[in-house]
Write a protein that holds these residues in place. Structure first.
Motif, PDB file in Angstrom:
ATOM      1  N   ASP A 236       0.836  -1.207   0.000  1.00 34.82           N
ATOM      2  CA  ASP A 236       0.000   0.000   0.000  1.00 34.82           C
ATOM      3  C   ASP A 236       0.871   1.258   0.000  1.00 34.82           C
ATOM      4  OD1 ASP A 236      -2.336  -1.494   0.103  1.00 34.82           O
ATOM      5  OD2 ASP A 236      -2.496  -1.375   2.291  1.00 34.82           O
ATOM      6  N   ALA A 237       1.893   1.257   0.862  1.00 30.64           N
ATOM      7  CA  ALA A 237       2.757   2.427   0.959  1.00 30.64           C
ATOM      8  C   ALA A 237       3.514   2.664  -0.348  1.00 30.64           C
ATOM      9  CB  ALA A 237       3.724   2.264   2.130  1.00 30.64           C
ATOM     10  N   TYR A 238       4.022   1.574  -0.952  1.00 30.69           N
ATOM     11  CA  TYR A 238       4.656   1.691  -2.266  1.00 30.69           C
ATOM     12  C   TYR A 238       3.697   2.326  -3.267  1.00 30.69           C
ATOM     13  CZ  TYR A 238       8.964  -1.115  -1.668  1.00 30.69           C
ATOM     14  OH  TYR A 238      10.203  -1.573  -1.308  1.00 30.69           O
ATOM     15  N   GLU A 239       2.456   1.880  -3.238  1.00 32.88           N
ATOM     16  CA  GLU A 239       1.459   2.352  -4.193  1.00 32.88           C
ATOM     17  C   GLU A 239       1.212   3.855  -4.037  1.00 32.88           C
ATOM     18  OE1 GLU A 239      -3.174   1.305  -5.436  1.00 32.88           O
ATOM     19  OE2 GLU A 239      -1.986  -0.133  -4.279  1.00 32.88           O
ATOM     20  N   ILE A 240       1.148   4.318  -2.803  1.00 36.48           N
ATOM     21  CA  ILE A 240       0.941   5.749  -2.557  1.00 36.48           C
ATOM     22  C   ILE A 240       2.137   6.550  -3.068  1.00 36.48           C
ATOM     23  CG2 ILE A 240       0.823   7.507  -0.735  1.00 36.48           C
ATOM     24  CD1 ILE A 240      -1.831   6.086  -1.330  1.00 36.48           C
ATOM     25  N   VAL A 241       3.350   6.081  -2.792  1.00 33.84           N
ATOM     26  CA  VAL A 241       4.548   6.792  -3.249  1.00 33.84           C
ATOM     27  C   VAL A 241       4.589   6.846  -4.771  1.00 33.84           C
ATOM     28  CG1 VAL A 241       7.078   6.694  -3.337  1.00 33.84           C
ATOM     29  CG2 VAL A 241       5.876   6.292  -1.176  1.00 33.84           C
ATOM     30  N   SER A 242       4.268   5.744  -5.432  1.00 34.22           N
ATOM     31  CA  SER A 242       4.272   5.700  -6.894  1.00 34.22           C
ATOM     32  C   SER A 242       3.183   6.592  -7.471  1.00 34.22           C
ATOM     33  CB  SER A 242       4.082   4.263  -7.373  1.00 34.22           C
ATOM     34  OG  SER A 242       3.976   4.200  -8.775  1.00 34.22           O
ATOM     35  N   PHE A 243       1.999   6.522  -6.905  1.00 31.86           N
ATOM     36  CA  PHE A 243       0.873   7.345  -7.367  1.00 31.86           C
ATOM     37  C   PHE A 243       1.218   8.821  -7.253  1.00 31.86           C
ATOM     38  CE2 PHE A 243      -3.196   9.521  -6.873  1.00 31.86           C
ATOM     39  CZ  PHE A 243      -4.004   8.912  -7.820  1.00 31.86           C
ATOM     40  N   ALA A 244       1.832   9.206  -6.130  1.00 28.76           N
ATOM     41  CA  ALA A 244       2.199  10.599  -5.920  1.00 28.76           C
ATOM     42  C   ALA A 244       3.277  11.041  -6.908  1.00 28.76           C
ATOM     43  CB  ALA A 244       2.670  10.803  -4.478  1.00 28.76           C
ATOM     44  N   LYS A 245       4.272  10.199  -7.137  1.00 26.29           N
ATOM     45  CA  LYS A 245       5.350  10.568  -8.059  1.00 26.29           C
ATOM     46  C   LYS A 245       4.813  10.838  -9.454  1.00 26.29           C
ATOM     47  CE  LYS A 245       9.795   9.082  -9.926  1.00 26.29           C
ATOM     48  NZ  LYS A 245      10.844   8.034  -9.979  1.00 26.29           N
ATOM     49  N   MET A 246       3.835  10.069  -9.895  1.00 30.51           N
ATOM     50  CA  MET A 246       3.257  10.276 -11.223  1.00 30.51           C
ATOM     51  C   MET A 246       2.604  11.648 -11.341  1.00 30.51           C
ATOM     52  SD  MET A 246       4.080   7.548 -12.831  1.00 30.51           S
ATOM     53  CE  MET A 246       3.134   7.654 -14.346  1.00 30.51           C
ATOM     54  N   ARG A 247       2.379  12.296 -10.206  1.00 36.34           N
ATOM     55  CA  ARG A 247       1.785  13.637 -10.190  1.00 36.34           C
ATOM     56  C   ARG A 247       2.781  14.699  -9.713  1.00 36.34           C
ATOM     57  NH1 ARG A 247      -1.189   9.599 -10.291  1.00 36.34           N
ATOM     58  NH2 ARG A 247      -3.330   9.627 -11.049  1.00 36.34           N
ATOM     59  N   GLY A 248       4.050  14.314  -9.665  1.00 32.41           N
ATOM     60  CA  GLY A 248       5.089  15.258  -9.283  1.00 32.41           C
ATOM     61  C   GLY A 248       5.104  15.582  -7.805  1.00 32.41           C
ATOM     62  N   ILE A 249       4.696  14.626  -6.978  1.00 34.64           N
ATOM     63  CA  ILE A 249       4.573  14.858  -5.542  1.00 34.64           C
ATOM     64  C   ILE A 249       5.455  13.873  -4.780  1.00 34.64           C
ATOM     65  CG2 ILE A 249       2.977  14.762  -3.564  1.00 34.64           C
ATOM     66  CD1 ILE A 249       0.773  15.691  -5.530  1.00 34.64           C
ATOM     67  N   ASN A 250       6.360  14.407  -3.963  1.00 31.58           N
ATOM     68  CA  ASN A 250       7.155  13.586  -3.061  1.00 31.58           C
ATOM     69  C   ASN A 250       6.332  13.198  -1.838  1.00 31.58           C
ATOM     70  OD1 ASN A 250       9.996  13.268  -3.983  1.00 31.58           O
ATOM     71  ND2 ASN A 250       9.941  15.506  -4.070  1.00 31.58           N
ATOM     72  N   VAL A 251       6.665  12.074  -1.222  1.00 29.25           N
ATOM     73  CA  VAL A 251       6.032  11.659   0.024  1.00 29.25           C
ATOM     74  C   VAL A 251       7.098  11.646   1.118  1.00 29.25           C
ATOM     75  CG1 VAL A 251       4.718   9.887   1.237  1.00 29.25           C
ATOM     76  CG2 VAL A 251       4.334  10.267  -1.217  1.00 29.25           C
ATOM     77  N   MET A 252       6.919  12.511   2.107  1.00 30.85           N
ATOM     78  CA  MET A 252       7.799  12.536   3.274  1.00 30.85           C
ATOM     79  C   MET A 252       7.082  11.846   4.421  1.00 30.85           C
ATOM     80  SD  MET A 252       9.489  15.722   5.412  1.00 30.85           S
ATOM     81  CE  MET A 252       7.901  16.390   5.941  1.00 30.85           C
TER      82      MET A 252
END
Length: 523
Positions: A236-252
């Motif tokens: 799930d966490a991987y999925e959120i990080v990948s989804f965010a990156k596709m929109r130019g968003i880092n996850v801290m």
């Protein structure tokens, strides 16, 4: 190269308008632009030409195409001759690495397609794929559906926009410990962040109330979740990080230590100093730091962003002094409880640094022992004003989240207070200003869950987003408040059209429902 040369010639003929004060429907405000008086129709079969092989750009184009042509996409061909039928993207680099400071600038040209030229229509120049993403968002806001003609149109063309972010860090913090958010809701929030050109999701995953994240090295930790169904797997966490990156968003990500950690002891009671003293975490045991290192190692595999938040706020060390074995440890190490708090924070920083993470800590750590913090520390302001000026004067970097303005759970803060708060307030030295990374609005979750989180975030988060993106001189005058309000009301309605449950702008209390019937644009 011929296409680029023609583009340069076309751009060189444009007369710049400094700022874009009179625009009524672009949010956040671009830095420089010029426009005309033409209305251009856009072909639903809009084609993309892009150099490089960026999957992020390709998918973003398809995503925005669905947004732009949401109406009438299944209508039969009208036989119309469309003015714009192509979108060209020129990338300096198609490298998809995303980190703090990744170039998000872009130039955007919108002209009528010339059948005798290979340049025309919509043209984007960007140094990175993420600049192209920001340009696509601007294009999507320029495109308006004409209900009478049943076509998508761009008004006030030709357009030329040069745009860039004011700050490299433009964040939204989401607290998933006080209430659990399903992945679908987190993804909706990430999508809405991209609409406002925010670029960091600060994921406050864990707190004293619940520990919902899977940690393979210490699998009992997520026994501290509210239930078996309110958890996040590693996948799930991987999925959120990948989804965010596709929109130019880092996850801290954040692991708040040593306080705010009572939920850890549900799975590992040895982390509690005692059954009657369940936080802060037990400073006297090596096991405590073994667990922290295990968590960080597992999370490092998931979160590639260079910043990692270690919390450090609201630590009440009283029960350390009253718990016999911890008290004995303090005496043996010639430490007061306050000094043990410092020891804990610094040791956690060392663990994060060993994994090539830059530590971020809430301001209490800086307020208490600035000389002991690692020089790389990013100080996260929240308690009030004046912290970032003090931090940058000592050489630290800073993130601005003054709770008086940018805590979204403070429902009585109106949009204009959010809008006019500035991360650089009180900082005049140019070098010190550069140490302010930016800021973030914080969505603490005590009174927000999937039923009301979006209307608590929006539209006030957009007010902060413009402060973090746009030219200060163009957006800081109180006399321009009516123009800003008009654009924010329009953006709020744009969000609702895209399925985001954004609340009316001028409500006395955020997330309050409309008081009566009326247009979205007049609430």
């Amino acid at each position: 190269m011929k296409m680029v040369s023609q583009l340069v010639i076309m751009i060189s003929t444009v007369v710049f308008v400094s700022f874009c004060e009179s625009l009524s429907y672009i949010w956040p405000l671009p830095w420089n632009c010029t426009w005309g008086n033409q209305t251009l129709s856009v072909d639903p079969s809009l084609s993309l030409l892009v150099n490089g092989n960026s999957l992020i750009v390709q998918q973003a184009f398809q995503r925005y195409k669905r947004i732009i042509f949401k109406h009438g996409s299944n209508l039969p061909p009208t036989g119309l001759h469309y003015h714009i039928n192509s979108l060209h993207i020129f990338l300096k680099s198609d490298d998809e690495e995303l980190q703090l400071g990744t170039d998000e600038s872009y130039s955007l040209l919108v002209t009528k397609t010339d059948p005798h030229s290979i340049v025309g229509g919509i043209t984007i120049q960007a140094n990175s794929v993420y600049g192209a993403l920001r340009a696509l968002e601007t294009i999507s806001q320029l495109c308006i559906f004409n209900y009478e003609a049943k076509t998508v149109e761009i008004y006030k063309a030709p357009w030329f926009i040069q745009d860039k972010p004011r700050f490299s860090y433009r964040g939204l913090m989401l607290d998933t410990s006080r209430h659990y958010y399903p992945l679908s809701v987190i993804k909706q929030i990430i999508d809405s962040m991209a609409y406002a050109k925010l670029n960091v999701l600060h994921w406050h995953i864990i707190d004293e109330e619940s520990f919902p994240l899977e940690v393979p090295t210490y699998p009992n930790l997520w026994k501290g979740a509210y239930s078996k169904w309110e958890r996040y797997t590693v996948e799930d966490a991987y999925e959120i990080v990948s989804f965010a990156k596709m929109r130019g968003i880092n996850v801290m990500a954040e692991v708040d230590v040593p306080g705010h950690a009572e939920s850890w002891g549900v799975g590992y009671p040895d982390l509690w100093p005692s059954l009657s003293c369940r936080e802060p975490l037990d400073v006297s045991k090596n096991f405590t730091f073994d667990v922290i290192l295990g968590i960080l190692r597992d999370m490092r595999k998931i979160f590639p962003f260079e910043l990692f938040h270690l919390g450090g706020d609201e630590v009440n060390t009283g029960c350390w002094s009253s718990t016999p074995h911890v008290k004995q440890w303090l005496q043996e190490h010639n430490m007061t409880a306050k000094e043990a708090y410092q020891y804990f924070v610094v040791k956690a920083q060392e663990l994060a640094l060993s994994l090539n993470w830059t530590p971020v800590n809430w301001e209490e750590t800086f307020n208490s022992f600035p000389e002991k913090l690692n020089p790389q520390t990013v100080v996260h302001n929240w308690l009030g004003g004046g912290v970032c000026p003090k931090a940058v004067s000592k050489g630290f970097r800073c993130i601005f989240s003054n709770q008086g303005f940018w805590y979204l759970d403070h429902l009585d803060v109106p949009w204009d207070d959010v809008y006019y708060a500035d991360p650089l307030e009180g900082i005049r030295d140019v070098f010190e200003q550069k140490l302010v990374l930016g800021g973030e609005v914080c969505m603490w979750g005590e009174t927000a869950d999937p039923s009301n989180v979006q209307q608590t975030i929006w539209p006030r988060a957009a007010a902060a987003a413009e402060r973090l993106w746009s030219n200060k001189e163009a957006t800081s005058s109180r006399s321009s408040a009516q123009l800003a309000l008009k654009r924010l009301e329009y953006f709020r309605c744009l969000l609702t059209r895209r399925g985001v449950q954004a609340a009316p702008v001028k409500n006395k209390y955020a997330r309050t429902a409309p008081v009566g019937p009326g247009s979205c644009y007049a609430q």
